[in-house]
Design an enzyme around this catalytic site. Structure first.
Site, PDB file in Angstrom:
ATOM      1  N   GLY A   3       0.834  -1.184   0.000  1.00 18.36           N
ATOM      2  CA  GLY A   3       0.000   0.000   0.000  1.00 18.36           C
ATOM      3  C   GLY A   3       0.873   1.239   0.000  1.00 18.36           C
ATOM      4  O   GLY A   3       1.991   1.243  -0.519  1.00 18.36           O
ATOM      5  N   ARG A   4       0.388   2.297   0.631  1.00 16.77           N
ATOM      6  CA  ARG A   4       1.128   3.566   0.641  1.00 16.77           C
ATOM      7  C   ARG A   4       2.530   3.416   1.234  1.00 16.77           C
ATOM      8  O   ARG A   4       3.513   3.880   0.670  1.00 16.77           O
ATOM      9  CB  ARG A   4       0.341   4.618   1.427  1.00 16.77           C
ATOM     10  CG  ARG A   4      -0.956   5.070   0.784  1.00 16.77           C
ATOM     11  CD  ARG A   4      -1.628   6.124   1.652  1.00 16.77           C
ATOM     12  NE  ARG A   4      -2.874   6.599   1.084  1.00 16.77           N
ATOM     13  CZ  ARG A   4      -4.048   6.029   1.301  1.00 16.77           C
ATOM     14  NH1 ARG A   4      -4.140   4.974   2.082  1.00 16.77           N
ATOM     15  NH2 ARG A   4      -5.149   6.525   0.748  1.00 16.77           N
ATOM     16  N   ILE A   5       2.601   2.774   2.411  1.00 21.12           N
ATOM     17  CA  ILE A   5       3.898   2.663   3.084  1.00 21.12           C
ATOM     18  C   ILE A   5       4.819   1.718   2.328  1.00 21.12           C
ATOM     19  O   ILE A   5       6.012   2.002   2.145  1.00 21.12           O
ATOM     20  CB  ILE A   5       3.720   2.213   4.543  1.00 21.12           C
ATOM     21  CG1 ILE A   5       2.924   3.267   5.323  1.00 21.12           C
ATOM     22  CG2 ILE A   5       5.073   1.974   5.206  1.00 21.12           C
ATOM     23  CD1 ILE A   5       2.553   2.842   6.734  1.00 21.12           C
ATOM     24  N   THR A  65       7.232  -3.292  10.828  1.00 22.15           N
ATOM     25  CA  THR A  65       6.695  -2.033  11.355  1.00 22.15           C
ATOM     26  C   THR A  65       5.180  -2.003  11.160  1.00 22.15           C
ATOM     27  O   THR A  65       4.571  -0.937  11.193  1.00 22.15           O
ATOM     28  CB  THR A  65       7.322  -0.820  10.640  1.00 22.15           C
ATOM     29  OG1 THR A  65       7.155  -0.961   9.222  1.00 22.15           O
ATOM     30  CG2 THR A  65       8.800  -0.696  10.958  1.00 22.15           C
ATOM     31  N   ARG A  86       2.064  -4.844  12.163  1.00 21.59           N
ATOM     32  CA  ARG A  86       1.355  -5.291  13.364  1.00 21.59           C
ATOM     33  C   ARG A  86       1.981  -6.582  13.860  1.00 21.59           C
ATOM     34  O   ARG A  86       2.305  -7.469  13.074  1.00 21.59           O
ATOM     35  CB  ARG A  86      -0.141  -5.506  13.090  1.00 21.59           C
ATOM     36  CG  ARG A  86      -0.919  -4.225  12.854  1.00 21.59           C
ATOM     37  CD  ARG A  86      -1.028  -3.405  14.141  1.00 21.59           C
ATOM     38  NE  ARG A  86      -1.805  -2.181  13.973  1.00 21.59           N
ATOM     39  CZ  ARG A  86      -1.307  -0.999  13.663  1.00 21.59           C
ATOM     40  NH1 ARG A  86       0.012  -0.876  13.474  1.00 21.59           N
ATOM     41  NH2 ARG A  86      -2.080   0.058  13.539  1.00 21.59           N
ATOM     42  N   GLU A 135       1.838  -6.343  22.959  1.00 25.63           N
ATOM     43  CA  GLU A 135       2.394  -5.069  23.428  1.00 25.63           C
ATOM     44  C   GLU A 135       1.667  -4.594  24.697  1.00 25.63           C
ATOM     45  O   GLU A 135       0.457  -4.767  24.822  1.00 25.63           O
ATOM     46  CB  GLU A 135       2.247  -4.014  22.329  1.00 25.63           C
ATOM     47  CG  GLU A 135       3.063  -4.323  21.087  1.00 25.63           C
ATOM     48  CD  GLU A 135       2.876  -3.266  20.001  1.00 25.63           C
ATOM     49  OE1 GLU A 135       2.319  -2.193  20.293  1.00 25.63           O
ATOM     50  OE2 GLU A 135       3.286  -3.521  18.866  1.00 25.63           O
ATOM     51  N   HIS A 176       7.147   0.540  19.179  1.00 25.83           N
ATOM     52  CA  HIS A 176       6.029   0.981  18.326  1.00 25.83           C
ATOM     53  C   HIS A 176       6.088   2.491  18.102  1.00 25.83           C
ATOM     54  O   HIS A 176       5.134   3.219  18.405  1.00 25.83           O
ATOM     55  CB  HIS A 176       4.689   0.585  18.962  1.00 25.83           C
ATOM     56  CG  HIS A 176       3.572   0.463  17.960  1.00 25.83           C
ATOM     57  ND1 HIS A 176       2.567  -0.462  18.089  1.00 25.83           N
ATOM     58  CD2 HIS A 176       3.301   1.145  16.822  1.00 25.83           C
ATOM     59  CE1 HIS A 176       1.721  -0.350  17.091  1.00 25.83           C
ATOM     60  NE2 HIS A 176       2.154   0.626  16.293  1.00 25.83           N
TER      61      HIS A 176
END
Length: 239
Positions: free
Chosen positions: A70-72, A151, A153, A182, A200
């Site tokens: 996607g974008r990242i 980076t 989930r 977490e 995170h």
């Protein structure tokens, strides 16, 4: 009865470049042993300038496999171009041939990407089908010289399988910004020399957090005035 319906929205584009920066930073840190070298100096450990001290791994001209494009994921691919890396990607819907050519990326099925990549970077969303998407089978398919970066989930990865792969040297190392439970982090990861850990903080820059805050305030005011907030997730909107 409550006067307002719950409102959920996301932050497309606000944190894209910041998280991509961070993912690439983790890739450099684990492969070039930057964090490890930093600790040696700051903890005043003795230097061993004998032979090949702290041998590391190049990033340039290597193969990067991006899971979730996607974008990242696309932003990470753009950064990889500067390092003259070959970029493979995997996503549910393959890009058009024109877009693949424009981005200079090649599609691979998941297992093929994992086998071929020197670096595997995770950028897909967490939902039922991606829970534990990467487990023992996938880590066993990776090169023993490969590095894993997450980076996205924590629950997309079977953490126990990752720990086993690291302990058995099935992979060279991992850099993790997210975890399954977490803020609890398994002691096996905390004690591992071939792991870089961060809490995170992929979007944690002054500029990005300010932009996120400003958007939250704008959306709150829009919702209170009966307008449709930007980038609403829980449609249809009922003011």
């Amino acid at each position: 009865e409550n006067a307002f319906e719950p409102v959920s929205y996301n932050y497309p584009d606000v944190l894209t470049e910041t998280v991509a920066d961070f993912a690439f930073g983790l890739m450099l840190s684990i492969s070039r042993r930057i964090t490890e070298a930093n600790d040696i100096l700051k903890l005043r450990k003795p230097l061993e300038w004998v032979g090949f001290y702290l041998p590391a791994t190049d990033v340039h001209h290597k193969t990067l496999g991006i899971i979730g494009f996607g974008r990242i994921g696309k932003s990470v691919a753009r950064r990889a171009a500067g390092f003259k890396m070959k970029v493979l990607y995997n996503k549910i819907r393959r890009l058009s041939a024109d877009e693949e050519k424009r981005l200079n990326v090649e599609f691979r099925e998941l297992d093929d990407l994992i086998k071929e990549a020197d670096f595997v970077s995770l950028h897909c969303n967490l939902y039922k089908k991606t829970y534990h998407l990467l487990g023992e089978k996938q880590f066993n398919l990776m090169k023993h010289t490969a590095f894993f970066i997450n980076t996205s989930r924590g629950s997309i990865v079977d953490e126990k399988a990752l720990i086993k792969a690291l302990q058995m040297k099935k992979i060279a190392g991992a850099a993790l910004d997210v975890f399954e439970d977490e803020p609890n982090i398994p002691k096996e990861l905390l004690n591992a020399n071939n792991v870089v850990l961060t809490p995170h903080m992929g979007s944690g820059t002054y500029e990005t957090r300010r932009a996120m805050t400003e958007k939250s305030c704008t959306n709150l005011l829009m919702a209170l005035s009966g307008k449709i907030p930007q980038d609403l997730v829980n449609t249809p909107w009922k003011p």
